[in-house]
Motif scaffolding. Structure first.
Motif, PDB file in Angstrom:
ATOM      1  N   CYS A   1     -29.838  42.417 -13.986  1.00  0.00           N
ATOM      2  CA  CYS A   1     -28.903  43.249 -14.839  1.00  0.00           C
ATOM      3  C   CYS A   1     -28.037  42.295 -15.885  1.00  0.00           C
ATOM      4  N   ARG A   2     -28.505  41.147 -16.027  1.00  0.00           N
ATOM      5  CA  ARG A   2     -28.044  40.247 -17.018  1.00  0.00           C
ATOM      6  C   ARG A   2     -28.917  40.547 -18.197  1.00  0.00           C
TER       7      ARG A   2
ATOM      8  N   CYS B   1     -18.422  44.205 -20.512  1.00  0.00           N
ATOM      9  CA  CYS B   1     -18.964  43.195 -19.673  1.00  0.00           C
ATOM     10  C   CYS B   1     -17.993  43.068 -18.442  1.00  0.00           C
ATOM     11  N   PRO B   2     -17.848  44.089 -17.438  1.00  0.00           N
ATOM     12  CA  PRO B   2     -16.932  44.199 -16.610  1.00  0.00           C
ATOM     13  C   PRO B   2     -16.947  43.154 -15.653  1.00  0.00           C
ATOM     14  N   LYS B   3     -17.936  42.517 -15.383  1.00  0.00           N
ATOM     15  CA  LYS B   3     -17.995  41.419 -14.247  1.00  0.00           C
ATOM     16  C   LYS B   3     -17.867  39.793 -14.748  1.00  0.00           C
ATOM     17  N   GLY B   4     -17.512  39.917 -16.106  1.00  0.00           N
ATOM     18  CA  GLY B   4     -17.484  38.561 -16.642  1.00  0.00           C
ATOM     19  C   GLY B   4     -17.307  38.343 -18.144  1.00  0.00           C
TER      20      GLY B   4
ATOM     21  N   ILE C   1     -17.933  39.361 -25.485  1.00  0.00           N
ATOM     22  CA  ILE C   1     -17.683  40.812 -24.614  1.00  0.00           C
ATOM     23  C   ILE C   1     -16.937  40.430 -23.296  1.00  0.00           C
ATOM     24  N   THR C   2     -15.870  41.242 -23.159  1.00  0.00           N
ATOM     25  CA  THR C   2     -15.407  41.031 -21.859  1.00  0.00           C
ATOM     26  C   THR C   2     -15.274  42.455 -21.098  1.00  0.00           C
ATOM     27  N   SER C   3     -14.469  42.515 -20.027  1.00  0.00           N
ATOM     28  CA  SER C   3     -14.200  43.573 -19.203  1.00  0.00           C
ATOM     29  C   SER C   3     -13.622  44.854 -20.223  1.00  0.00           C
TER      30      SER C   3
ATOM     31  N   ALA D   1     -26.286  37.975 -24.327  1.00  0.00           N
ATOM     32  CA  ALA D   1     -26.548  37.044 -23.190  1.00  0.00           C
ATOM     33  C   ALA D   1     -25.354  37.032 -22.320  1.00  0.00           C
ATOM     34  N   GLY D   2     -25.301  36.378 -21.153  1.00  0.00           N
ATOM     35  CA  GLY D   2     -23.946  36.302 -20.430  1.00  0.00           C
ATOM     36  C   GLY D   2     -24.293  37.390 -19.058  1.00  0.00           C
TER      37      GLY D   2
END
Length: 339
Positions: free
Chosen positions: A45-46, A66-69, A88-90, A126-127
């Protein structure tokens, strides 16, 4: 896959997840992901160098989260890197591209030899797992086939393949190989969980959208007895090679790492020495009846341990470039036999 007005490259499924807005981008279909080990289910899923691609002559924007990190997105125009970089963040982030066709102001006849058209705007990701929300833009379309690379390169391996300690997605060795060989990249790296499971072997073999592949059968597998390592590696190699005898498959032995450099803690649970596993991979290749399989030594591909990051396991940017240069140089004559 095509989603609305864009091409999602190295994304094979969009999944609605309860409790989260948007659609989760996955590198393998959900039916395949569920057959993998728990960690691999998360890793697939990454984004790992997945891309959002489009061609437009109007301003464009897309919403990601990016809800989990944390995730990053870099903007390229064909092979040309821009200075645009987004974290990108939550919270939902809006990526706005005011001039997607900026490269058309240059003489296109002098850019015609590029392996990727500069008309194609590319958002490299990425991430942690990333979700796609709304897309806005007029006169926007997915790239045409002739605007994309002719060859496609699939890479399977551990976190070193997925992203490692590269500071940007285009600096991973997989992207470096793709750039040097003029090939599009399908990155199926699976950090900490590249266990050569039959489900991923069968999936890679069944795909018809790649022309050559590398299998970095890796440090993740040292927790298995050598007999299990051989059995899984042998199944993966034979299954993928038999799927199409005209697609070269390059197997890479373990890269140099900390256990071989004096670390007394790493590898305490390993079932054999690094060289034992390297020899088991060589044996699996020798036992494969196919003529389209090759072996390269990880120690010759990463031939300078100074390219490792400070954990002496994952290559840093310099190590990724070294791997990319050496791997591309050794793969080039192999693929010339087929294409």
């Amino acid at each position: 896959m095509v989603y609305e007005k864009v091409k999602l490259h190295n994304i094979e499924d969009l999944v609605a997840v309860e409790g989260f807005a948007g659609l989760r981008m996955q590198r393998v279909p959900e039916s395949v992901r569920r057959k993998l080990n728990p960690e691999a289910q998360l890793q697939m899923c990454r984004p790992a160098c997945a891309e959002i691609r489009f061609v437009s002559d109007h301003p464009f924007s897309i919403e990601l989260s990016c809800p989990k990190g944390r995730g990053i997105v870099e903007v390229f125009y064909g092979p040309f890197q821009s200075q645009e970089r987004y974290e990108i963040t939550s919270d939902i982030s809006v990526i706005h591209i005011p001039d997607p066709n900026r490269m058309t102001r240059y003489d296109q006849s002098k850019l015609s030899s590029l392996f990727l058209s500069p008309k194609v705007c590319r958002l490299l990701m990425a991430g942690e797992e990333m979700y796609i929300h709304d897309i806005h833009g007029d006169n926007c379309r997915p790239p045409y086939k002739e605007e994309l690379p002719r060859l496609r390169y699939l890479a399977y391996g551990s976190s070193i393949t997925e992203h490692g300690h590269a500071t940007a997605p285009h600096l991973t060795y997989v992207e470096q190989v793709g750039m040097r060989l003029g090939a599009d990249v399908i990155n199926l790296g699976s950090g900490g969980s590249a266990f050569c499971e039959p489900a991923i072997s069968d999936y890679i073999a069944a795909r018809t959208d790649w022309d050559f592949a590398t299998l970095a059968i890796s440090v993740n597998m040292l927790k298995f007895p050598i007999s299990v390592f051989y059995e899984r590696a042998s199944y993966m190699i034979s299954t993928i090679c038999r799927s199409n005898p005209n697609r070269p498959v390059v197997c890479i032995t373990l890269f140099p790492y900390s256990r071989e450099l004096g670390d007394n803690f790493i590898g305490m649970e390993d079932k054999g020495s690094p060289d034992d596993y390297r020899q088991a991979l060589h044996q699996a290749v020798r036992d494969c009846p196919c003529e389209n399989v090759y072996t390269l030594e990880g120690s010759e591909i990463l031939n300078n341990v100074g390219g490792l990051s400070s954990d002496l396991l994952h290559p840093g940017d310099q190590g990724m470039i070294i791997i990319g240069e050496n791997l591309a140089r050794q793969i080039r004559p192999l693929i010339k036999k087929f294409y």
